[in-house]
Design an enzyme around this catalytic site. Structure first.
Site, mmCIF file in Angstrom:
data_model
loop_
_atom_site.group_PDB
_atom_site.id
_atom_site.type_symbol
_atom_site.label_atom_id
_atom_site.label_comp_id
_atom_site.label_asym_id
_atom_site.label_seq_id
_atom_site.Cartn_x
_atom_site.Cartn_y
_atom_site.Cartn_z
ATOM 1 N N TYR A 1 -43.425 26.594 111.126
ATOM 2 C CA TYR A 1 -42.050 26.315 110.499
ATOM 3 C C TYR A 1 -41.100 27.583 111.339
ATOM 4 O O TYR A 1 -40.002 27.391 111.515
ATOM 5 C CB TYR A 1 -41.816 26.366 109.135
ATOM 6 C CG TYR A 1 -40.474 26.210 108.594
ATOM 7 C CD1 TYR A 1 -39.803 24.969 108.454
ATOM 8 C CD2 TYR A 1 -40.000 27.241 107.887
ATOM 9 C CE1 TYR A 1 -38.682 24.858 108.010
ATOM 10 C CE2 TYR A 1 -38.572 27.004 107.163
ATOM 11 C CZ TYR A 1 -38.229 25.911 107.472
ATOM 12 O OH TYR A 1 -36.972 25.580 106.726
ATOM 13 N N GLU A 2 -41.743 28.545 111.306
ATOM 14 C CA GLU A 2 -41.066 29.704 111.536
ATOM 15 C C GLU A 2 -41.058 30.068 113.190
ATOM 16 O O GLU A 2 -40.620 30.953 113.564
ATOM 17 C CB GLU A 2 -41.501 31.396 110.876
ATOM 18 C CG GLU A 2 -41.211 31.252 109.422
ATOM 19 C CD GLU A 2 -41.560 32.637 108.682
ATOM 20 O OE1 GLU A 2 -42.587 33.236 109.237
ATOM 21 O OE2 GLU A 2 -40.867 32.685 107.787
ATOM 22 N N GLU B 1 -43.744 39.247 101.177
ATOM 23 C CA GLU B 1 -43.914 39.221 102.489
ATOM 24 C C GLU B 1 -43.771 37.700 102.984
ATOM 25 O O GLU B 1 -43.262 37.246 104.040
ATOM 26 C CB GLU B 1 -45.249 39.589 102.931
ATOM 27 C CG GLU B 1 -45.861 39.223 104.140
ATOM 28 C CD GLU B 1 -45.108 39.954 105.334
ATOM 29 O OE1 GLU B 1 -44.765 41.265 105.158
ATOM 30 O OE2 GLU B 1 -45.436 39.842 106.561
ATOM 31 N N ILE C 1 -43.142 33.666 101.512
ATOM 32 C CA ILE C 1 -42.880 32.616 100.469
ATOM 33 C C ILE C 1 -42.865 31.283 100.943
ATOM 34 O O ILE C 1 -42.033 30.973 102.031
ATOM 35 C CB ILE C 1 -41.505 32.737 99.310
ATOM 36 C CG1 ILE C 1 -41.403 31.750 98.273
ATOM 37 C CG2 ILE C 1 -40.334 33.140 100.536
ATOM 38 C CD1 ILE C 1 -40.198 32.222 97.553
ATOM 39 N N TYR C 2 -43.474 30.389 100.245
ATOM 40 C CA TYR C 2 -43.783 28.982 100.905
ATOM 41 C C TYR C 2 -43.820 27.821 99.685
ATOM 42 O O TYR C 2 -44.830 28.187 99.058
ATOM 43 C CB TYR C 2 -44.727 29.118 101.952
ATOM 44 C CG TYR C 2 -44.850 27.747 102.875
ATOM 45 C CD1 TYR C 2 -43.923 27.511 103.689
ATOM 46 C CD2 TYR C 2 -45.964 26.687 102.483
ATOM 47 C CE1 TYR C 2 -43.893 26.607 104.698
ATOM 48 C CE2 TYR C 2 -45.609 25.637 103.355
ATOM 49 C CZ TYR C 2 -44.747 25.299 104.048
ATOM 50 O OH TYR C 2 -44.705 24.162 104.909
ATOM 51 N N GLY D 1 -37.242 21.255 97.146
ATOM 52 C CA GLY D 1 -36.063 20.684 96.405
ATOM 53 C C GLY D 1 -36.134 20.382 94.812
ATOM 54 O O GLY D 1 -35.443 19.736 94.356
ATOM 55 N N GLY E 1 -39.550 26.985 94.656
ATOM 56 C CA GLY E 1 -39.332 28.593 95.629
ATOM 57 C C GLY E 1 -38.531 29.339 94.623
ATOM 58 O O GLY E 1 -38.860 30.609 94.346
ATOM 59 N N LYS F 1 -31.008 27.329 104.867
ATOM 60 C CA LYS F 1 -31.335 26.985 103.310
ATOM 61 C C LYS F 1 -31.958 28.161 102.553
ATOM 62 O O LYS F 1 -31.712 28.334 101.404
ATOM 63 C CB LYS F 1 -32.504 25.821 103.640
ATOM 64 C CG LYS F 1 -31.870 24.263 103.406
ATOM 65 C CD LYS F 1 -32.816 23.355 103.155
ATOM 66 C CE LYS F 1 -32.847 22.522 101.894
ATOM 67 N NZ LYS F 1 -33.585 21.204 102.114
ATOM 68 N N TYR G 1 -31.608 32.417 98.727
ATOM 69 C CA TYR G 1 -31.558 33.915 98.221
ATOM 70 C C TYR G 1 -30.197 34.498 97.646
ATOM 71 O O TYR G 1 -30.143 35.237 96.667
ATOM 72 C CB TYR G 1 -32.254 34.762 99.208
ATOM 73 C CG TYR G 1 -33.425 34.383 99.836
ATOM 74 C CD1 TYR G 1 -34.499 33.560 98.808
ATOM 75 C CD2 TYR G 1 -33.930 34.332 101.122
ATOM 76 C CE1 TYR G 1 -35.634 33.044 99.341
ATOM 77 C CE2 TYR G 1 -35.023 33.861 101.548
ATOM 78 C CZ TYR G 1 -36.019 33.336 100.625
ATOM 79 O OH TYR G 1 -37.142 32.850 101.208
#
Lengths: 203, 203
Positions: free
Chosen positions: A60-61, A125, A127-128, A135, A139, A168, A173
């Site tokens: 994803y990153e 470090e 968060i997933y 949704g 998170g 997102k 945050y």
């Protein structure tokens, strides 16, 4: 008796893509040096593991190529006597009558950092949350739990880093009250590694 | 016998602004839980201390208002059995025949962080050199020493943060081989603190 405690039942792998489970009963706990270690190491390392959270995160990153770690290292570093990191997991608990045990669909991995202005703080470090379970506020629950942990440990703040194209996450945050220090104060993150670091050290 | 070891002579306060001391004999050492603790706490806290390094740093970064810490906390956190941070100091050693003891003109304060991709790494929280002693390579020596420490501890990288208006520091780190992750990958640093964190934790 919660998974993670001695003699607890093994965590059930999370159902695959497309699966939706009601989150009414989801719960939280600290990773303990037993089953949770197996689970965490599993999701952090095994791309074909039912959890596969870590592989998803790296993908994803768009930084998968940066992965260099082994099961032994993750196990020793996170679940020894003085662990280098701590972990919170988001679990789906079984509905009444469901045969399956609880299964994990997200996690937050944190450790302690230090500010000479503020003292000991928490750094989140990783968060997933697995795509099928997004949704639904998981998170946010992880973030809130990290805030509780930080306050319990006498920390006045906790930090995390986010990629600027991950709008997102940034919006979440900020909505939860975080400040973008890069935006507000101009902080840039620098890294020395590999050849550059060896050259610096003259090796 | 180096300062910082038992029974060593107290560190001499650094001469005031305008003073220039030849750096031919400067040395390096880890802060030890004796005299170095007194020195570090002194420079980190006392704005009118001859060293006054910390106060200068906060002022230099234009964030002095963010300071919230006490001597007791700094002492316990950095020099207990499991210290939350470690410190390197840059010392000016006396020329042959000089009566004064060595004095400290800069420091690097670091701790260990964790990457689920790379394992244990070093984070350089503070790096500072008193104005009168800049432009002589002391900052570079601190960076190089941190690289040595990181490699000695089996770390594959070390990180630090810099304010984007501090071009001199950014240029130095880049010249030494650092990558600006905010620029290259888009990482932004986020912080939850104070009221926002208490609200998150529901307190």
């Amino acid at each position: 008796q919660p998974p993670g405690s001695p003699g607890a039942p093994a965590l059930t792998p999370a159902p695959g893509p497309g699966h939706k489970t009601p989150l009414s009963g989801r719960g939280w706990r600290e990773a303990a040096p037993t089953l949770q270690a197996d689970w965490l190491v599993g999701v952090l390392l095994l791309g074909d593991h039912p959890g596969a959270i870590w592989a998803e995160l790296a993908e994803y990153e768009k930084l998968s190529d940066q992965v260099k770690i082994t099961e032994e290292v993750l196990r020793a570093d996170g679940f020894g006597e003085n662990p280098f990191y701590h972990c919170l997991v988001a679990e789906i608990l079984p509905e009444p009558g469901e045969p399956q045990g609880p299964f994990v669909v997200g996690y937050g991995l944190y450790y302690y950092i230090y500010s000479t202005w503020k003292g000991r703080n928490v750094y989140l470090e990783d968060i997933y949350v697995m795509p099928e379970y997004r949704g639904q506020g998981i998170g946010t629950k992880i973030i809130k739990k990290v805030a509780e942990v930080a306050l319990d440990k006498g920390c006045s703040q906790f930090r995390l880093a986010v990629l600027n194209w991950n709008k997102k996450a940034m919006d979440l945050y900020k909505a939860l009250g975080a400040q973008d220090l890069t935006e507000a104060e101009g902080w840039h993150s620098f890294r020395f590694e590999g050849e550059a670091m060896r050259e610096l050290a003259g090796r």
